[in-house]
Enzyme design. Structure first.
Site, PDB file in Angstrom:
ATOM      1  N   HIS A 132    -162.521  59.265  27.623  1.00 55.82           N
ATOM      2  CA  HIS A 132    -163.425  58.567  28.550  1.00 55.82           C
ATOM      3  C   HIS A 132    -162.792  58.471  29.938  1.00 55.82           C
ATOM      4  O   HIS A 132    -162.678  57.399  30.534  1.00 55.82           O
ATOM      5  CB  HIS A 132    -163.765  57.175  28.016  1.00 55.82           C
ATOM      6  CG  HIS A 132    -164.504  57.192  26.702  1.00 55.82           C
ATOM      7  ND1 HIS A 132    -165.797  57.668  26.590  1.00 55.82           N
ATOM      8  CD2 HIS A 132    -164.123  56.807  25.455  1.00 55.82           C
ATOM      9  CE1 HIS A 132    -166.186  57.560  25.330  1.00 55.82           C
ATOM     10  NE2 HIS A 132    -165.198  57.060  24.614  1.00 55.82           N
ATOM     11  N   ASP A 151    -167.182  51.863  27.797  1.00 51.61           N
ATOM     12  CA  ASP A 151    -166.156  52.913  27.783  1.00 51.61           C
ATOM     13  C   ASP A 151    -166.343  53.922  28.909  1.00 51.61           C
ATOM     14  O   ASP A 151    -165.385  54.577  29.329  1.00 51.61           O
ATOM     15  CB  ASP A 151    -166.169  53.668  26.445  1.00 51.61           C
ATOM     16  CG  ASP A 151    -165.365  52.954  25.370  1.00 51.61           C
ATOM     17  OD1 ASP A 151    -164.445  52.198  25.716  1.00 51.61           O
ATOM     18  OD2 ASP A 151    -165.662  53.151  24.174  1.00 51.61           O
ATOM     19  N   TYR A 205    -160.226  60.088  21.789  1.00 51.20           N
ATOM     20  CA  TYR A 205    -161.186  59.695  22.817  1.00 51.20           C
ATOM     21  C   TYR A 205    -160.427  59.470  24.119  1.00 51.20           C
ATOM     22  O   TYR A 205    -159.352  58.866  24.126  1.00 51.20           O
ATOM     23  CB  TYR A 205    -161.902  58.396  22.431  1.00 51.20           C
ATOM     24  CG  TYR A 205    -162.888  58.534  21.299  1.00 51.20           C
ATOM     25  CD1 TYR A 205    -164.029  59.316  21.440  1.00 51.20           C
ATOM     26  CD2 TYR A 205    -162.683  57.877  20.091  1.00 51.20           C
ATOM     27  CE1 TYR A 205    -164.937  59.448  20.401  1.00 51.20           C
ATOM     28  CE2 TYR A 205    -163.591  57.994  19.045  1.00 51.20           C
ATOM     29  CZ  TYR A 205    -164.711  58.786  19.210  1.00 51.20           C
ATOM     30  OH  TYR A 205    -165.613  58.906  18.180  1.00 51.20           O
ATOM     31  N   GLU A 240    -165.121  62.891  22.713  1.00 47.11           N
ATOM     32  CA  GLU A 240    -166.468  62.587  23.210  1.00 47.11           C
ATOM     33  C   GLU A 240    -167.133  63.736  23.952  1.00 47.11           C
ATOM     34  O   GLU A 240    -168.336  63.675  24.234  1.00 47.11           O
ATOM     35  CB  GLU A 240    -166.454  61.349  24.114  1.00 47.11           C
ATOM     36  CG  GLU A 240    -165.804  61.530  25.477  1.00 47.11           C
ATOM     37  CD  GLU A 240    -164.300  61.279  25.492  1.00 47.11           C
ATOM     38  OE1 GLU A 240    -163.730  61.179  26.589  1.00 47.11           O
ATOM     39  OE2 GLU A 240    -163.703  61.181  24.393  1.00 47.11           O
ATOM     40  N   LYS A 290    -157.936  55.928  20.198  1.00 46.95           N
ATOM     41  CA  LYS A 290    -158.194  55.523  21.570  1.00 46.95           C
ATOM     42  C   LYS A 290    -157.308  56.293  22.549  1.00 46.95           C
ATOM     43  O   LYS A 290    -156.270  56.844  22.189  1.00 46.95           O
ATOM     44  CB  LYS A 290    -157.975  54.021  21.739  1.00 46.95           C
ATOM     45  CG  LYS A 290    -158.992  53.169  21.006  1.00 46.95           C
ATOM     46  CD  LYS A 290    -160.428  53.488  21.413  1.00 46.95           C
ATOM     47  CE  LYS A 290    -160.745  53.114  22.841  1.00 46.95           C
ATOM     48  NZ  LYS A 290    -162.146  53.460  23.210  1.00 46.95           N
ATOM     49  N   ARG A 316    -158.280  50.669  14.010  1.00 47.44           N
ATOM     50  CA  ARG A 316    -158.538  51.964  13.376  1.00 47.44           C
ATOM     51  C   ARG A 316    -157.271  52.817  13.335  1.00 47.44           C
ATOM     52  O   ARG A 316    -156.293  52.537  14.023  1.00 47.44           O
ATOM     53  CB  ARG A 316    -159.627  52.709  14.147  1.00 47.44           C
ATOM     54  CG  ARG A 316    -161.008  52.111  14.026  1.00 47.44           C
ATOM     55  CD  ARG A 316    -162.003  52.763  14.981  1.00 47.44           C
ATOM     56  NE  ARG A 316    -161.759  52.382  16.372  1.00 47.44           N
ATOM     57  CZ  ARG A 316    -162.486  52.795  17.407  1.00 47.44           C
ATOM     58  NH1 ARG A 316    -163.504  53.622  17.205  1.00 47.44           N
ATOM     59  NH2 ARG A 316    -162.210  52.391  18.627  1.00 47.44           N
TER      60      ARG A 316
END
Length: 373
Positions: free
Chosen positions: A95, A269, A93, A117, A74, A15
């Site tokens: 996480h 994740d 993101y 998130e 990411k 991505r």
């Protein structure tokens, strides 16, 4: 503002965080956009497409050194930690609850880490997590169906069955966005689907909208044990905002399952909701524990990068523009965006991970007051 878009370096991540259309929008607002060469290659977005939209195509060093805000897909990888600049905005993101090393590195970086998130609207929805949860939920059944095939290591069960045979039995633990999308696809295949959740209103809704092949059950340890011997495919779809996923299936409980059954842990994740979960990659997506096949790819939507890139950037672009226009002051007026702030110049603003890792907790409001003083 100078907005930087680096190429993703996580293994098998295809991505990209910004499309050419997004570049065009930022340029219309007067911002400079630096895109690393070949950043869009995995989504078949060429450097020329970005140039035509108004981006400057540069090398990785320039992106990280010159950008006021880095927009990624990411979490920063270890090779990227040293590139992060003090006071730089990182919008991606994270996480953090699943990665202690990342947590410490982001605190030490003195950057402002805003996590997709944990951006949360007043109604409790997570607008920047939702599109990837939709993708991951639907993909979980697609992958589960594939690995149920005998040559892939599974039981050799066809999801839909055929006349005179049983269809596959699927259990989905969690009826949030991931679980609902997994249920939709599994039911569409014709599988017998059990959906487990603690929210009875959610279960009533599922009962109303799906057919007789979808059965709703209240999620608790006893119910999970009862359905494990029945299932061919088990989907982990539990999410707690900003926190580690709860472990709902122990290794001992795997003994209740049929040999060759498949587990897909979409919660990987956030640490995973099965005790035996550990992250895998698209190149090596599965492993077997006690005869049960585990699929635990930590960036599942990257497998369908074209769909995922557009779905993600449709959601993130308004927030990217808001941050580019106003900088950190955007957090003052936007409560949803303010909840996305996890780490601010070495201070931890996400309480769940502050408690988890033993950091002092500072509210986002306290940080913003200090900046405005």
């Amino acid at each position: 503002m100078v907005v930087g878009v680096p190429r993703e370096v996580k293994e098998d991540e295809y991505r990209v965080a910004l499309t050419p259309a997004g570049v065009m929008t930022l340029r219309e607002h007067g911002h400079t956009v630096l895109v690393e060469s070949n950043a869009g290659e995995g989504t078949y977005l060429t450097d020329q497409m970005y140039r035509d939209a108004g981006a400057a195509i540069v090398d990785v060093d320039t992106v990280w050194a010159k950008a006021d805000m880095i927009v990624k897909v990411k979490e920063p990888q270890e090779s990227e930690y040293s590139r992060i600049q003090p006071n730089q905005l990182l919008f991606t993101y994270f996480h953090l609850a699943a990665d202690e090393d990342l947590m410490h590195a982001m605190v030490e970086s003195s950057a402002y880490c805003i996590a997709y998130e944990t951006v949360q609207l007043p109604n409790g929805s997570l607008p920047l997590l939702t599109p990837m949860s939709e993708v991951a939920g639907r993909l979980s059944i697609q992958q589960g169906a594939k690995f149920l095939e005998r040559p892939m290591g599974g039981r050799g069960v066809l999801m839909s069955g055929v006349p005179g045979t049983h269809p596959a039995t699927v259990a989905v633990i969690g009826a949030g966005v991931v679980g609902m999308n997994a249920t939709r696809v599994a039911a569409g295949f014709g599988a017998l689907v059990y959906v487990l959740d603690v929210n009875l209103e959610r279960l009533r809704y599922i009962n109303d909208v799906y057919g007789d092949n979808v059965i709703t059950l209240h999620s608790n340890p006893a119910t999970i044990r009862q359905i494990l011997p029945l299932v061919d495919l088990l989907i982990g779809a539990v999410y707690l905002t900003g926190s580690r996923a709860p472990v709902l299936v122990s290794r001992e409980m795997l003994g209740l399952m049929k040999p060759g059954s498949v587990i897909v842990d979409v919660c990987v994740d956030q640490g995973g909701c099965f005790e035996t979960t550990h992250p895998t990659t698209h190149k090596n997506p599965v492993y077997t524990v006690d005869g049960i096949l585990h699929y635990a790819v930590a960036n599942m939507p990257g497998a369908v990068a074209n769909t995922s890139t557009y779905a993600l950037t449709n959601a993130t672009l308004p927030y990217v523009v808001r941050l580019a226009n106003k900088g950190l002051s955007a957090l003052t007026t936007d409560e949803a965006l303010r909840k996305g702030l996890n780490i601010a110049n070495g201070k931890v603003t996400l309480k769940a991970v502050a408690d988890q890792y033993g950091y002092d907790h500072h509210t986002a409001e306290q940080i913003l007051e200090t900046l405005n003083a």
